[in-house]
Structure formats: structure tokens, C-alpha cells
Design an enzyme around this catalytic site. Structure first.
Site, PDB file in Angstrom:
ATOM      1  N   GLU A 254       9.469   5.856  20.595  1.00 62.28           N
ATOM      2  CA  GLU A 254      10.916   6.118  20.486  1.00 62.28           C
ATOM      3  C   GLU A 254      11.629   4.886  19.954  1.00 62.28           C
ATOM      4  O   GLU A 254      12.545   4.974  19.134  1.00 62.28           O
ATOM      5  CB  GLU A 254      11.509   6.509  21.841  1.00 62.28           C
ATOM      6  CG  GLU A 254      10.917   7.760  22.459  1.00 62.28           C
ATOM      7  CD  GLU A 254      11.102   9.004  21.604  1.00 62.28           C
ATOM      8  OE1 GLU A 254      11.900   8.996  20.659  1.00 62.28           O
ATOM      9  OE2 GLU A 254      10.425  10.007  21.893  1.00 62.28           O
ATOM     10  N   TRP A 257      11.176   4.888  16.345  1.00 63.38           N
ATOM     11  CA  TRP A 257      12.099   5.815  15.653  1.00 63.38           C
ATOM     12  C   TRP A 257      13.413   5.101  15.343  1.00 63.38           C
ATOM     13  O   TRP A 257      13.999   5.252  14.268  1.00 63.38           O
ATOM     14  CB  TRP A 257      12.416   7.040  16.525  1.00 63.38           C
ATOM     15  CG  TRP A 257      11.522   8.214  16.324  1.00 63.38           C
ATOM     16  CD1 TRP A 257      10.577   8.664  17.202  1.00 63.38           C
ATOM     17  CD2 TRP A 257      11.485   9.126  15.198  1.00 63.38           C
ATOM     18  NE1 TRP A 257       9.963   9.781  16.688  1.00 63.38           N
ATOM     19  CE2 TRP A 257      10.500  10.092  15.461  1.00 63.38           C
ATOM     20  CE3 TRP A 257      12.198   9.216  14.002  1.00 63.38           C
ATOM     21  CZ2 TRP A 257      10.204  11.133  14.583  1.00 63.38           C
ATOM     22  CZ3 TRP A 257      11.902  10.247  13.113  1.00 63.38           C
ATOM     23  CH2 TRP A 257      10.919  11.187  13.406  1.00 63.38           C
ATOM     24  N   TRP A 285      28.468  25.924   3.712  1.00 62.12           N
ATOM     25  CA  TRP A 285      28.784  25.900   5.149  1.00 62.12           C
ATOM     26  C   TRP A 285      29.911  26.882   5.459  1.00 62.12           C
ATOM     27  O   TRP A 285      30.813  27.060   4.644  1.00 62.12           O
ATOM     28  CB  TRP A 285      29.229  24.489   5.570  1.00 62.12           C
ATOM     29  CG  TRP A 285      28.240  23.409   5.287  1.00 62.12           C
ATOM     30  CD1 TRP A 285      28.372  22.398   4.376  1.00 62.12           C
ATOM     31  CD2 TRP A 285      26.963  23.194   5.930  1.00 62.12           C
ATOM     32  NE1 TRP A 285      27.256  21.580   4.399  1.00 62.12           N
ATOM     33  CE2 TRP A 285      26.382  22.043   5.344  1.00 62.12           C
ATOM     34  CE3 TRP A 285      26.259  23.869   6.927  1.00 62.12           C
ATOM     35  CZ2 TRP A 285      25.139  21.548   5.718  1.00 62.12           C
ATOM     36  CZ3 TRP A 285      25.022  23.375   7.309  1.00 62.12           C
ATOM     37  CH2 TRP A 285      24.472  22.231   6.715  1.00 62.12           C
ATOM     38  N   ASN A 320      18.334  13.526  25.185  1.00 62.15           N
ATOM     39  CA  ASN A 320      17.851  13.681  23.803  1.00 62.15           C
ATOM     40  C   ASN A 320      17.451  15.117  23.468  1.00 62.15           C
ATOM     41  O   ASN A 320      17.778  15.633  22.398  1.00 62.15           O
ATOM     42  CB  ASN A 320      16.679  12.735  23.551  1.00 62.15           C
ATOM     43  CG  ASN A 320      16.163  12.859  22.132  1.00 62.15           C
ATOM     44  OD1 ASN A 320      16.896  12.608  21.184  1.00 62.15           O
ATOM     45  ND2 ASN A 320      14.920  13.287  21.986  1.00 62.15           N
ATOM     46  N   TRP A 338      26.627  19.340   9.098  1.00 56.76           N
ATOM     47  CA  TRP A 338      26.124  18.348  10.066  1.00 56.76           C
ATOM     48  C   TRP A 338      27.051  17.155  10.187  1.00 56.76           C
ATOM     49  O   TRP A 338      27.119  16.502  11.231  1.00 56.76           O
ATOM     50  CB  TRP A 338      24.696  17.896   9.708  1.00 56.76           C
ATOM     51  CG  TRP A 338      24.551  17.186   8.387  1.00 56.76           C
ATOM     52  CD1 TRP A 338      24.226  17.742   7.190  1.00 56.76           C
ATOM     53  CD2 TRP A 338      24.718  15.777   8.128  1.00 56.76           C
ATOM     54  NE1 TRP A 338      24.188  16.781   6.202  1.00 56.76           N
ATOM     55  CE2 TRP A 338      24.481  15.567   6.752  1.00 56.76           C
ATOM     56  CE3 TRP A 338      25.044  14.677   8.921  1.00 56.76           C
ATOM     57  CZ2 TRP A 338      24.567  14.303   6.144  1.00 56.76           C
ATOM     58  CZ3 TRP A 338      25.123  13.431   8.329  1.00 56.76           C
ATOM     59  CH2 TRP A 338      24.890  13.244   6.957  1.00 56.76           C
ATOM     60  N   TRP A 361      20.872  13.561  13.140  1.00 57.92           N
ATOM     61  CA  TRP A 361      21.613  14.757  12.696  1.00 57.92           C
ATOM     62  C   TRP A 361      20.962  15.358  11.463  1.00 57.92           C
ATOM     63  O   TRP A 361      20.791  16.577  11.349  1.00 57.92           O
ATOM     64  CB  TRP A 361      23.099  14.443  12.436  1.00 57.92           C
ATOM     65  CG  TRP A 361      23.907  14.655  13.678  1.00 57.92           C
ATOM     66  CD1 TRP A 361      24.293  13.706  14.586  1.00 57.92           C
ATOM     67  CD2 TRP A 361      24.388  15.908  14.195  1.00 57.92           C
ATOM     68  NE1 TRP A 361      24.978  14.285  15.623  1.00 57.92           N
ATOM     69  CE2 TRP A 361      25.061  15.634  15.413  1.00 57.92           C
ATOM     70  CE3 TRP A 361      24.320  17.230  13.764  1.00 57.92           C
ATOM     71  CZ2 TRP A 361      25.659  16.645  16.191  1.00 57.92           C
ATOM     72  CZ3 TRP A 361      24.917  18.228  14.532  1.00 57.92           C
ATOM     73  CH2 TRP A 361      25.573  17.927  15.727  1.00 57.92           C
TER      74      TRP A 361
HETATM   75  C1  LIG Z   1      21.726  14.664  17.107  1.00 54.45           C
HETATM   76  C2  LIG Z   1      21.281  13.354  17.729  1.00 54.45           C
HETATM   77  C3  LIG Z   1      22.095  12.226  17.645  1.00 54.45           C
HETATM   78  C4  LIG Z   1      21.689  10.994  18.194  1.00 54.45           C
HETATM   79  N1  LIG Z   1      22.539   9.908  18.114  1.00 54.45           N
HETATM   80  C5  LIG Z   1      22.131   8.709  18.605  1.00 54.45           C
HETATM   81  C6  LIG Z   1      22.969   7.562  18.517  1.00 54.45           C
HETATM   82  O1  LIG Z   1      24.085   7.595  17.977  1.00 54.45           O
HETATM   83  N2  LIG Z   1      22.529   6.396  19.059  1.00 54.45           N
HETATM   84  C7  LIG Z   1      21.292   6.298  19.657  1.00 54.45           C
HETATM   85  O2  LIG Z   1      20.947   5.212  20.140  1.00 54.45           O
HETATM   86  N3  LIG Z   1      20.471   7.363  19.734  1.00 54.45           N
HETATM   87  C8  LIG Z   1      20.852   8.559  19.232  1.00 54.45           C
HETATM   88  N4  LIG Z   1      20.023   9.655  19.341  1.00 54.45           N
HETATM   89  C9  LIG Z   1      18.653   9.456  19.839  1.00 54.45           C
HETATM   90  C10 LIG Z   1      18.405   9.696  21.352  1.00 54.45           C
HETATM   91  O3  LIG Z   1      18.960  10.899  21.748  1.00 54.45           O
HETATM   92  C11 LIG Z   1      18.965   8.566  22.220  1.00 54.45           C
HETATM   93  O4  LIG Z   1      18.546   7.309  21.738  1.00 54.45           O
HETATM   94  C12 LIG Z   1      18.467   8.705  23.656  1.00 54.45           C
HETATM   95  O5  LIG Z   1      18.797   9.964  24.179  1.00 54.45           O
HETATM   96  C13 LIG Z   1      19.073   7.610  24.510  1.00 54.45           C
HETATM   97  O6  LIG Z   1      18.706   7.755  25.837  1.00 54.45           O
HETATM   98  P1  LIG Z   1      17.700   6.738  26.539  1.00 54.45           P
HETATM   99  O7  LIG Z   1      18.146   5.315  26.244  1.00 54.45           O
HETATM  100  O8  LIG Z   1      17.589   7.122  27.963  1.00 54.45           O
HETATM  101  O9  LIG Z   1      16.370   7.015  25.737  1.00 54.45           O
HETATM  102  P2  LIG Z   1      14.823   6.785  26.057  1.00 54.45           P
HETATM  103  O10 LIG Z   1      14.187   8.115  25.986  1.00 54.45           O
HETATM  104  O11 LIG Z   1      14.585   5.965  27.284  1.00 54.45           O
HETATM  105  O12 LIG Z   1      14.324   5.993  24.753  1.00 54.45           O
HETATM  106  C14 LIG Z   1      14.351   4.567  24.658  1.00 54.45           C
HETATM  107  C15 LIG Z   1      15.095   4.117  23.435  1.00 54.45           C
HETATM  108  O13 LIG Z   1      14.429   4.573  22.257  1.00 54.45           O
HETATM  109  C16 LIG Z   1      15.395   4.827  21.236  1.00 54.45           C
HETATM  110  N5  LIG Z   1      15.309   6.260  20.882  1.00 54.45           N
HETATM  111  C17 LIG Z   1      14.908   7.284  21.660  1.00 54.45           C
HETATM  112  N6  LIG Z   1      14.922   8.434  20.968  1.00 54.45           N
HETATM  113  C18 LIG Z   1      15.355   8.136  19.733  1.00 54.45           C
HETATM  114  C19 LIG Z   1      15.592   8.898  18.558  1.00 54.45           C
HETATM  115  N7  LIG Z   1      15.366  10.208  18.494  1.00 54.45           N
HETATM  116  N8  LIG Z   1      16.081   8.256  17.471  1.00 54.45           N
HETATM  117  C20 LIG Z   1      16.322   6.924  17.487  1.00 54.45           C
HETATM  118  N9  LIG Z   1      16.106   6.152  18.568  1.00 54.45           N
HETATM  119  C21 LIG Z   1      15.623   6.750  19.661  1.00 54.45           C
HETATM  120  C22 LIG Z   1      16.752   4.528  21.836  1.00 54.45           C
HETATM  121  O14 LIG Z   1      17.077   3.197  21.495  1.00 54.45           O
HETATM  122  C23 LIG Z   1      16.495   4.660  23.330  1.00 54.45           C
HETATM  123  O15 LIG Z   1      17.376   3.896  24.124  1.00 54.45           O
HETATM  124  C24 LIG Z   1      20.426  10.902  18.813  1.00 54.45           C
HETATM  125  C25 LIG Z   1      19.608  12.034  18.891  1.00 54.45           C
HETATM  126  C26 LIG Z   1      20.028  13.251  18.357  1.00 54.45           C
HETATM  127  C27 LIG Z   1      19.115  14.440  18.430  1.00 54.45           C
END
Ligand SMILES: Cc1cc2nc3c(=O)[nH]c(=O)nc-3n(C[C@H](O)[C@H](O)[C@H](O)COP(=O)(O)OP(=O)(O)OC[C@H]3O[C@@H](n4cnc5c(N)ncnc54)[C@H](O)[C@@H]3O)c2cc1C
Length: 433
Positions: A254, A257, A285, A320, A338, A361
Site C-alpha cells: 500500500e 501504491w 457524462w 479504503n 470522476w 479516482w
Molecule cells: C477514490 C479514492 C480516493 C483516495 N484518496 C486518497 C487521498 O486523497 N489521500 C490518501 O492518502 N489516500 C487516498 N486513497 C487511498 C486510501 O483509501 C487511503 O490511503 C487509506 O484509506 C488511508 O487509510 P489508512 O492510513 O488507515 O491506510 P492503510 O490501509 O493503513 O495503508 C497505509 C498507507 O498506505 C497508503 N495507501 C493505502 N492505500 C492506498 C491507495 N489505494 N493509494 C495510495 N496510497 C495508499 C496510505 O499512505 C496509507 O496511509 C484514496 C482511495 C480511493 C479509492
């Protein structure tokens, strides 16, 4: 004397730019600028991100004052503030950490130009990621557009050269001795304290050990909530990656990513405004305003979508898995651009980060570099069965679920699905001429 300019790295420990500034042996004066170019665009005067930054800055300043130094905090346009500081202090150069967002890059180029004439250094360091810009490229020397090979190369490069920490905290004797300085209040900058707190991250071993099994279940508090802390640098990414290596490869992926999306936006900055895949730039759209409003308020009649939107509206966070479901619903079931959803998330998310938000997105919309195929459309009911079977998460956010007060589904999913596929197919045909 050097200035060290804090931006999205609000910590004194393991801070690359601060470490390098202190290492020069010159006296270092830390500064922070509340940037009016960013703040003026925020419509919510109780913005939780501004409040969180404010609290982090207050803490930093207190810690620096304990060391006999200070944090100079100014409010204004960065180039103007820097001009003032050059008149007030004998500045030999400015050190800072790199920020890769398009606006930040433009701002930094202006600062660089400003410092050119007096021939002052403006030195920037990599701090918020393990690998930046063009450090991870494909064999043909081009940026990766697909995650899996990017991840493989990232991991290989990391094995060869682990990311050593920067022990900035061991060199505080080089901080410039300074009297205490005033801190502008939130109100002076036109803001109020927010109602929404930013929770501390939960990086406990058991969370990371269970992560692979539980990360998709929104009813559990099973993810780390690290995202706003990586966004503003209150936690170092190097520390996070070390924890990942010890406890969870899934969690490491993650974090990768996050870097994948950062390098994508860096190499393709226009992807913030337009669909990455040219064939999807002309989707017809529907963009129905009333439908959009119902989505924003969590009143679609699809309980997982509604729970997610209500969680977002009241906490600034959304799980997420649910982010993916609400995004797919907006774009595919309602055929809303989007970019509307991206902008709404940008306004509400505590962890809003342009690269991750745009990247995810576009992934959900099927328009991205490495995206969900356009014809794979989440069925919101199946998502409930898979990830919130007992309706625990749904009931937490939608207390009227299951009563007559809960709205009927606003669309028939099977019809909406066919409609979306037809619209995407039409866009492909149009692009093909
Ligand atoms: C439509 C959409 C929009 C999103 N917008 C953002 C945003 O603006 N900022 C953001 O930080 N994340 C975004 N995410 C990714 C993800 O949802 C969040 O990073 C995550 O939910 C944060 O919670 P956590 O810190 O508990 O994550 P954990 O599951 O504990 O993951 C650890 C870290 O990994 C990174 N990470 C995890 N999943 C993703 C992912 N899919 N993409 C990129 N990094 C990821 C984040 O830095 C996160 O803190 C988005 C996802 C979706 C589907």
C-alpha cells in the site's frame, strides 16, 4: 545563516532537509509559511487540515523554543514572505524538502528564481518518499504506468539501497539561538478550530500482523490511519517502511501504491485535470446535479455508499474499500464525471493528497494509467455481502437503515451498469474516429 523551510514534513526527527541544513555546520533558523495561495481557496473556514497543521506547528515551535531557538511562522504568499525574511536576516541559503505536486513545483521555481539574483542556495531534498521522480524507471528508461512492475523494481531497488534515516534530532545544537516569536492565531488567518480531530496513527504490531486478513472490513478499526501523517510529515515514511518490512508485506504494498501515484502525477501532471487514457476523454457524462447532491449527502438508497459518504462527512475519513465503492457508484452508476468526486474528496478528506486522490479516482473510473477495466463495475449489494455482511458498518453510519425512513435505491443497478458500459464504449468508438 540558513533558513530551513518546513512544508509537508512537520517533524524534527528523521527529517532529511533539516538534517542536511544542520550538517553544514551553519546556524539554522526554521520557518513555516501559512500559504495564502492555498488557504484562500478553502471554502470551509473550519477546515480540519488547517487546524491539524496549526496544532503540529504549535508543537514544533514549542519543541524548538525548548532548544533555545524558534520557528518563525508567517502568513502570506511564499515569495513575498521570503523577500521580507531576506531583508530581516543575513540569509545565506534556504534548505527544504521536495514537494511534487504541480502547484508546489511552480511555487518552488518562483522561489528559486527569486534567490538567483542574490546568488543564494535553494537546496531541496527527498524526504516524503523512498523513491522519487525518475528513480524507478522501466528498462527502457520510461516512467512506469502499471503498478505491478513498478512495485517489483521498487522492491529490488530498496533491497540494494535501504533508506537510512536522517538523524536531524542529534544536531539541534546548530539551531540558531533566537528569542521566542509570535504565532499568528487561526482567527487572524480567517479560520476557526475544526470540529473534526485528526487521530494518531495506530502502528501497533497486532494491527500490522492482522492487516492482510482484516484490511477490507470497514466495520473493524483494522487499518493504521497513517495517511494524514504521511501527508503532513508528522510520521517519517522511512519509519513506516521499516515497520512494514518487519510486519506486513501487504501493508508495504500500500505504501508503494502511494509512491506509484506520486511518480505518475510527477511525470504526467495533466492527469490531475484529464483522464489519463485518451480514449476516455470524451465520455458523455450525465452530470445530474441532484444525483450528485444525494451522493454527497449519503442518501442514495445504497447503504454501503451512504455509510461511506456519511463517515466522510462527519470524520474526514473513509475506509479504503468503501472509497472504491462510492467512487465506482458515482462514476459508473450515476455517470458523473470522476473529477466531481475527486473535488468533493479533496474538500473533505483529512488525508487529501492530490496524487493518491487523482490516481485512485482514475483507477475507479477506469480512465487511469493502471485502472480497473471499464466494464468491471462494482455491484454495491455484493460488496455489502462480501465486506459488511452483518451490516455493522452500515448501521453505525446509517441508523435508519432497514426502516421506512431509509430511501429507496435511486437507480436500478443492472440498468445503470449497462448504461455505463454503453457510454464508455461510445467514447472508445469516438476516439477511434
Ligand atoms: C477514490 C479514492 C480516493 C483516495 N484518496 C486518497 C487521498 O486523497 N489521500 C490518501 O492518502 N489516500 C487516498 N486513497 C487511498 C486510501 O483509501 C487511503 O490511503 C487509506 O484509506 C488511508 O487509510 P489508512 O492510513 O488507515 O491506510 P492503510 O490501509 O493503513 O495503508 C497505509 C498507507 O498506505 C497508503 N495507501 C493505502 N492505500 C492506498 C491507495 N489505494 N493509494 C495510495 N496510497 C495508499 C496510505 O499512505 C496509507 O496511509 C484514496 C482511495 C480511493 C479509492
Amino acid at each position: 545563516m540558513l533558513l530551513f523551510w518546513f512544508r509537508r514534513d512537520l517533524r524534527l526527527h528523521d527529517n532529511a532537509g533539516l538534517y542536511h541544513a544542520l550538517e553544514t555546520g551553519k546556524q539554522v533558523l526554521p520557518i513555516f509559511i501559512f500559504d495564502t495561495e492555498i488557504l484562500d481557496k478553502l471554502s470551509n473556514r473550519r477546515d480540519a487540515r488547517v487546524d491539524f497543521i496549526y496544532q503540529s506547528i504549535t508543537n514544533l515551535k514549542k519543541q524548538l523554543e525548548k532548544e533555545g531557538s524558534t520557528l518563525l511562522v508567517r502568513y502570506g504568499k511564499p515569495t513575498e514572505v521570503i523577500k521580507e525574511l531576506l531583508l530581516e536576516y543575513e540569509v545565506e541559503g534556504i534548505y527544504t524538502n521536495r514537494d511534487y505536486e504541480p502547484y508546489a513545483r511552480e511555487r518552488d521555481e518562483e522561489v528559486k528564481a527569486l534567490l538567483k539574483e542574490p546568488s543564494l542556495d535553494f537546496i531541496r531534498f527527498k524526504d516524503s518518499v523512498i523513491f522519487e521522480r525518475s528513480e524507478i524507471l522501466s528498462l527502457s528508461g520510461t516512467p512506469y504506468k502499471v503498478y505491478t512492475p513498478y512495485k517489483k523494481t521498487w522492491k529490488k531497488a530498496f533491497k540494494e539501497k535501504m533508506a537510512a534515516p536522517f538523524p536531524s534530532e542529534q544536531h539541534h545544537d546548530k539551531l540558531l539561538s533566537h528569542h521566542k516569536t509570535p504565532l499568528p492565531t487561526l482567527q487572524q488567518m480567517g479560520f476557526e478550530p475544526a470540529d473534526i480531530p485528526t487521530p494518531d496513527p495506530n502502528l501497533a504490531e497486532e494491527v500490522l500482523h492482522r492487516y492482510e486478513d482484516t484490511r477490507n472490513l470497514p466495520a473493524l478499526d483494522a487499518t493504521t490511519r497513517l495517511s494524514p501523517h504521511l501527508r503532513f510529515g508528522t510520521v517519517s515514511v522511512r519509519e513506516a517502511v521499516l515497520l512494514a518490512l518487519q510486519h506486513s508485506d501487504t501493508w508495504l504494498q500500500e505504501l508503494i501504491w502511494r509512491e506509484f501515484f506520486m511518480q505518475l502525477l510527477f511525470h504526467f501532471p495533466t492527469s490531475a485535470q484529464e483522464s489519463f487514457a485518451p480514449k476516455f476523454r470524451h465520455i458523455a457524462w450525465r452530470n445530474n446535479e441532484e444525483n450528485f447532491q444525494r451522493w454527497c449527502e449519503g442518501k442514495t438508497g445504497f447503504p454501503l455508499v451512504d455509510a461511506g459518504m456519511r463517515e466522510l462527512n462527519s470524520t474526514g475519513f473513509m475506509h479504503n474499500r468503501v472509497r472504491m465503492v462510492v467512487a465506482s457508484f458515482l462514476v459508473k452508476d450515476l455517470l458523473i464525471d470522476w473529477r466531481w468526486g475527486e473535488a468533493y474528496f479533496a474538500e473533505k478528506l483529512l488525508d487529501y493528497e492530490q496524487a493518491s486522490n487523482v490516481g485512485n479516482w482514475q483507477w475507479a473510473a477506469g480512465t487511469g494509467a493502471d485502472a480497473q477495466p471499464y466494464f468491471r463495475i462494482f455491484n454495491p449489494d455484493n460488496q455489502v455481502k462480501k465486506f459488511d455482511k452483518a451490516h455493522t458498518y452500515i448501521r453505525r453510519w446509517v441508523p435508519e437503515f432497514g426502516t421506512s425512513a431509509y430511501p429507496e435505491p435511486m437507480v436500478v443497478h443492472s440498468m445503470a451498469r449497462d448504461r455505463a458500459i454503453a457510454a464508455y464504449k461510445k467514447a472508445i468508438a469516438l476516439a477511434a474516429g
